[in-house]
Design a protein around this motif. Structure first.
Motif, PDB file in Angstrom:
ATOM      1  N   GLN A   1      -1.139  -1.736  13.489  1.00  0.00           N
ATOM      2  CA  GLN A   1      -0.389  -2.995  13.448  1.00  0.00           C
ATOM      3  C   GLN A   1       1.085  -2.734  13.195  1.00  0.00           C
ATOM      4  OE1 GLN A   1      -1.974  -6.067  10.861  1.00  0.00           O
ATOM      5  NE2 GLN A   1       0.001  -7.143  10.800  1.00  0.00           N
ATOM      6  N   ALA A   2       1.393  -1.748  12.351  1.00  0.00           N
ATOM      7  CA  ALA A   2       2.796  -1.392  12.090  1.00  0.00           C
ATOM      8  C   ALA A   2       3.483  -0.940  13.369  1.00  0.00           C
ATOM      9  CB  ALA A   2       2.866  -0.304  11.014  1.00  0.00           C
ATOM     10  N   LYS A   3       2.761  -0.168  14.202  1.00  0.00           N
ATOM     11  CA  LYS A   3       3.332   0.281  15.473  1.00  0.00           C
ATOM     12  C   LYS A   3       3.597  -0.905  16.395  1.00  0.00           C
ATOM     13  CE  LYS A   3       1.170   4.866  15.451  1.00  0.00           C
ATOM     14  NZ  LYS A   3       0.183   5.746  16.129  1.00  0.00           N
ATOM     15  N   GLU A   4       2.678  -1.860  16.422  1.00  0.00           N
ATOM     16  CA  GLU A   4       2.868  -3.046  17.260  1.00  0.00           C
ATOM     17  C   GLU A   4       4.054  -3.877  16.784  1.00  0.00           C
ATOM     18  OE1 GLU A   4      -0.716  -5.285  17.423  1.00  0.00           O
ATOM     19  OE2 GLU A   4      -1.914  -3.647  18.282  1.00  0.00           O
ATOM     20  N   THR A   5       4.188  -3.997  15.465  1.00  0.00           N
ATOM     21  CA  THR A   5       5.320  -4.749  14.917  1.00  0.00           C
ATOM     22  C   THR A   5       6.635  -4.038  15.209  1.00  0.00           C
ATOM     23  OG1 THR A   5       3.868  -5.500  13.121  1.00  0.00           O
ATOM     24  CG2 THR A   5       6.227  -5.877  12.861  1.00  0.00           C
ATOM     25  N   GLN A   6       6.627  -2.715  15.036  1.00  0.00           N
ATOM     26  CA  GLN A   6       7.827  -1.938  15.338  1.00  0.00           C
ATOM     27  C   GLN A   6       8.227  -2.092  16.798  1.00  0.00           C
ATOM     28  OE1 GLN A   6       9.482  -0.022  12.911  1.00  0.00           O
ATOM     29  NE2 GLN A   6      11.111   0.151  14.439  1.00  0.00           N
ATOM     30  N   GLN A   7       7.250  -2.220  17.670  1.00  0.00           N
ATOM     31  CA  GLN A   7       7.537  -2.327  19.101  1.00  0.00           C
ATOM     32  C   GLN A   7       8.322  -3.593  19.419  1.00  0.00           C
ATOM     33  OE1 GLN A   7       6.736   0.221  21.276  1.00  0.00           O
ATOM     34  NE2 GLN A   7       8.082  -0.906  22.674  1.00  0.00           N
TER      35      GLN A   7
ATOM     36  N   HIS B   1       9.069   4.703  -0.256  1.00  0.00           N
ATOM     37  CA  HIS B   1       8.113   3.649  -0.608  1.00  0.00           C
ATOM     38  C   HIS B   1       8.202   2.490   0.378  1.00  0.00           C
ATOM     39  CE1 HIS B   1       5.103   2.290  -3.414  1.00  0.00           C
ATOM     40  NE2 HIS B   1       5.660   1.099  -3.459  1.00  0.00           N
ATOM     41  N   HIS B   2       9.398   2.194   0.873  1.00  0.00           N
ATOM     42  CA  HIS B   2       9.534   1.196   1.937  1.00  0.00           C
ATOM     43  C   HIS B   2       8.658   1.573   3.125  1.00  0.00           C
ATOM     44  CE1 HIS B   2      12.281  -2.199   1.632  1.00  0.00           C
ATOM     45  NE2 HIS B   2      13.038  -1.513   0.798  1.00  0.00           N
ATOM     46  N   ASP B   3       8.718   2.837   3.528  1.00  0.00           N
ATOM     47  CA  ASP B   3       7.929   3.292   4.678  1.00  0.00           C
ATOM     48  C   ASP B   3       6.434   3.192   4.401  1.00  0.00           C
ATOM     49  OD1 ASP B   3      10.289   3.784   5.987  1.00  0.00           O
ATOM     50  OD2 ASP B   3      10.229   5.960   5.727  1.00  0.00           O
ATOM     51  N   LEU B   4       6.026   3.566   3.200  1.00  0.00           N
ATOM     52  CA  LEU B   4       4.614   3.477   2.835  1.00  0.00           C
ATOM     53  C   LEU B   4       4.121   2.034   2.874  1.00  0.00           C
ATOM     54  CD1 LEU B   4       4.380   5.989  -0.164  1.00  0.00           C
ATOM     55  CD2 LEU B   4       3.328   6.246   2.101  1.00  0.00           C
ATOM     56  N   MET B   5       4.933   1.112   2.374  1.00  0.00           N
ATOM     57  CA  MET B   5       4.545  -0.295   2.367  1.00  0.00           C
ATOM     58  C   MET B   5       4.513  -0.872   3.788  1.00  0.00           C
ATOM     59  SD  MET B   5       3.754  -1.074  -0.686  1.00  0.00           S
ATOM     60  CE  MET B   5       3.096   0.601  -0.719  1.00  0.00           C
ATOM     61  N   ALA B   6       5.400  -0.386   4.652  1.00  0.00           N
ATOM     62  CA  ALA B   6       5.372  -0.830   6.048  1.00  0.00           C
ATOM     63  C   ALA B   6       4.042  -0.458   6.694  1.00  0.00           C
ATOM     64  CB  ALA B   6       6.533  -0.213   6.822  1.00  0.00           C
ATOM     65  N   GLU B   7       3.605   0.754   6.448  1.00  0.00           N
ATOM     66  CA  GLU B   7       2.339   1.214   7.026  1.00  0.00           C
ATOM     67  C   GLU B   7       1.142   0.517   6.374  1.00  0.00           C
ATOM     68  OE1 GLU B   7       2.642   5.418   6.521  1.00  0.00           O
ATOM     69  OE2 GLU B   7       4.345   5.592   7.890  1.00  0.00           O
ATOM     70  N   LYS B   8       1.239   0.251   5.089  1.00  0.00           N
ATOM     71  CA  LYS B   8       0.124  -0.395   4.384  1.00  0.00           C
ATOM     72  C   LYS B   8      -0.075  -1.837   4.832  1.00  0.00           C
ATOM     73  CE  LYS B   8      -1.582  -1.481  -0.271  1.00  0.00           C
ATOM     74  NZ  LYS B   8      -1.355  -1.318  -1.735  1.00  0.00           N
ATOM     75  N   TYR B   9       1.051  -2.551   5.098  1.00  0.00           N
ATOM     76  CA  TYR B   9       0.959  -3.979   5.415  1.00  0.00           C
ATOM     77  C   TYR B   9       1.276  -4.289   6.877  1.00  0.00           C
ATOM     78  CZ  TYR B   9       0.474  -4.688   0.417  1.00  0.00           C
ATOM     79  OH  TYR B   9      -0.004  -4.654  -0.865  1.00  0.00           O
ATOM     80  N   GLY B  10       1.363  -3.269   7.712  1.00  0.00           N
ATOM     81  CA  GLY B  10       1.549  -3.498   9.143  1.00  0.00           C
ATOM     82  C   GLY B  10       2.918  -4.008   9.530  1.00  0.00           C
ATOM     83  N   LEU B  11       3.960  -3.533   8.848  1.00  0.00           N
ATOM     84  CA  LEU B  11       5.325  -3.989   9.098  1.00  0.00           C
ATOM     85  C   LEU B  11       6.120  -2.941   9.867  1.00  0.00           C
ATOM     86  CD1 LEU B  11       6.158  -5.342   5.519  1.00  0.00           C
ATOM     87  CD2 LEU B  11       5.064  -6.564   7.423  1.00  0.00           C
TER      88      LEU B  11
ATOM     89  N   MET C   1      -3.857  -0.313   8.927  1.00  0.00           N
ATOM     90  CA  MET C   1      -2.694  -1.155   9.274  1.00  0.00           C
ATOM     91  C   MET C   1      -1.627  -0.370  10.041  1.00  0.00           C
ATOM     92  SD  MET C   1      -3.433  -4.142   8.109  1.00  0.00           S
ATOM     93  CE  MET C   1      -1.950  -5.106   7.825  1.00  0.00           C
ATOM     94  N   LEU C   2      -1.846   0.927  10.214  1.00  0.00           N
ATOM     95  CA  LEU C   2      -0.832   1.731  10.892  1.00  0.00           C
ATOM     96  C   LEU C   2      -0.653   1.291  12.340  1.00  0.00           C
ATOM     97  CD1 LEU C   2       1.155   4.043  10.662  1.00  0.00           C
ATOM     98  CD2 LEU C   2      -0.689   5.638  11.236  1.00  0.00           C
TER      99      LEU C   2
END
Length: 380
Positions: free
Chosen positions: A4-10, A160-170, A1-2
């Protein structure tokens, strides 16, 4: 999901850099108390159980279809308990409330103006936090214990916020720290709503001097090493809608504008929660440095888009109350209406007009349905 997280961050990076993203980003704000109730927890108990905070962060990340984890921690009860807080108290239902408090007497303006740090330390804090109202040695111990607890708890929350962002693509959390307008600081924590309302008529010059005196404190609070357009300084705006136009322009606006200008100059771009109705002051808001995000509670979306939407990032305006009692069809219809007004040309992030605090504030099924619709419909 990392990936996807980059795409969402973009999506958010494009907004912050003045580009039109692939679609409108979705940023749902919820106090952690809403998520705790959604998870079936007892607010009176779980807010003391720091070990379960991580579980609640994950519930927020995976449940509501927001592009950023909606879990927001604003009041950490164990810290307030150590301090003996009078300004933030837990109700019988478990909700944390902010009663009207007075940290400064009306005759003490000159003391505040002369040395705001000393006055805040010696007078205001012991009045707001009863466990600091003691001798200097005990006060230092209480303060150190509270700061240690604060650091330890947030030291778990943020990673933990950062870990969850990477885990769920946020995307990563958009708020890096918080400050407050100088006038609001004096009203909220020093003089109270009723007190400041009297002061601006009885001694407006002293109030203006006090705003100038606390301004450096507010600037310092709002600039951190990690501050950026993606890690913004959150500023909730409280008192302006209750002021007369002349009082706003003379007393509130000058130091608030200086605060925002100083933050932007340091790269600490603000995220303003524009509480209540600021329709009278839209031209003022448009004077602020470009690129400020403004989360509006009330106002006409078309007017707001026209007045500030070219220069600033607009969010908010979707009524949280509709999510409480409306049907899915009604809720989605309102989302389409607002998107059609605010999305064209970019500079728009989809958010609700308020932060959900209690389960009754919004039906979670409606939140999920609306967020899913926005992701599918609001594509550029």
């Amino acid at each position: 999901m990392l990936e996807q997280a980059k795409e969402t961050q973009q999506l958010f990076i494009d907004i912050d850099e003045g580009r039109i993203p692939k679609r409108v980003p979705v940023y749902t704000w919820m106090d952690i108390t809403y998520i705790m109730q959604y998870a079936g927890e007892d607010l009176r108990r779980i807010q003391w159980d720091v070990d379960k905070f991580k579980d609640m962060i994950e519930v927020g990340a995976k449940s509501f279809q927001s592009d950023i984890n909606p879990a927001t921690f604003t009041r950490i009860m164990p810290v307030y308990n150590i301090l003996g807080a009078e300004n933030f108290r837990m109700s019988s239902s478990g909700q944390i409330q902010h009663p009207e408090v007075v940290g400064m007497k009306p005759e003490e303006y000159d003391e505040l103006i002369a040395d705001p740090y000393k006055f805040t330390h010696d007078k205001v804090l012991p009045r707001l936090y009863k466990n600091l109202d003691t001798n200097p040695v005990k006060r230092s111990m209480v303060f150190a214990k509270a700061m240690k607890a604060h650091s330890d708890i947030y030291g778990q929350i943020f990673p933990h916020h950062d870990l969850m962002a990477e885990k769920y693509g946020l995307a990563y959390d958009r708020v890096g720290c918080q400050s407050i307008a100088p006038f609001d600081q004096i009203a909220d924590q020093f003089r109270s709503f009723s007190g400041i309302s009297i002061d601006i008529r009885r001694c407006p010059d002293k109030v203006m001097e006090a705003c100038e005196a606390v301004l450096p404190m507010m600037i310092k609070a709002g600039i951190k090493p990690h501050s950026s357009k993606q890690k913004r300084t959150f500023i909730p705006l409280h008192m302006a809608p209750y002021l007369r136009q002349a009082d706003f322009e003379k007393i509130y606006w000058p130091t608030f504008k200086k605060l925002v200008e100083a933050l932007c100059a340091a790269g600490a771009y603000p995220l303003l929660f524009v509480e209540q109705d600021w329709s009278r002051f839209l031209d003022h808001l448009n004077e602020l440095p470009a690129g400020v995000q403004m989360m509006f509670e009330y106002g006409d979306p078309k007017t707001i888009k026209e007045k500030v939407g070219k220069k600033h990032i607009i969010s908010g305006l979707y009524p949280l109350t509709l999510l409480s009692g409306g049907t899915k069809k009604e809720c989605i219809g309102k989302a389409k209406e607002i998107i059609d007004i605010l999305a064209p040309g970019g500079n728009y992030i989809f958010t609700f007009d308020k932060v959900a605090l209690n389960q009754v504030d919004a039906n979670p099924e409606n939140i999920i349905a609306v967020n899913e619709f926005v992701k599918e419909y609001a594509v550029y």
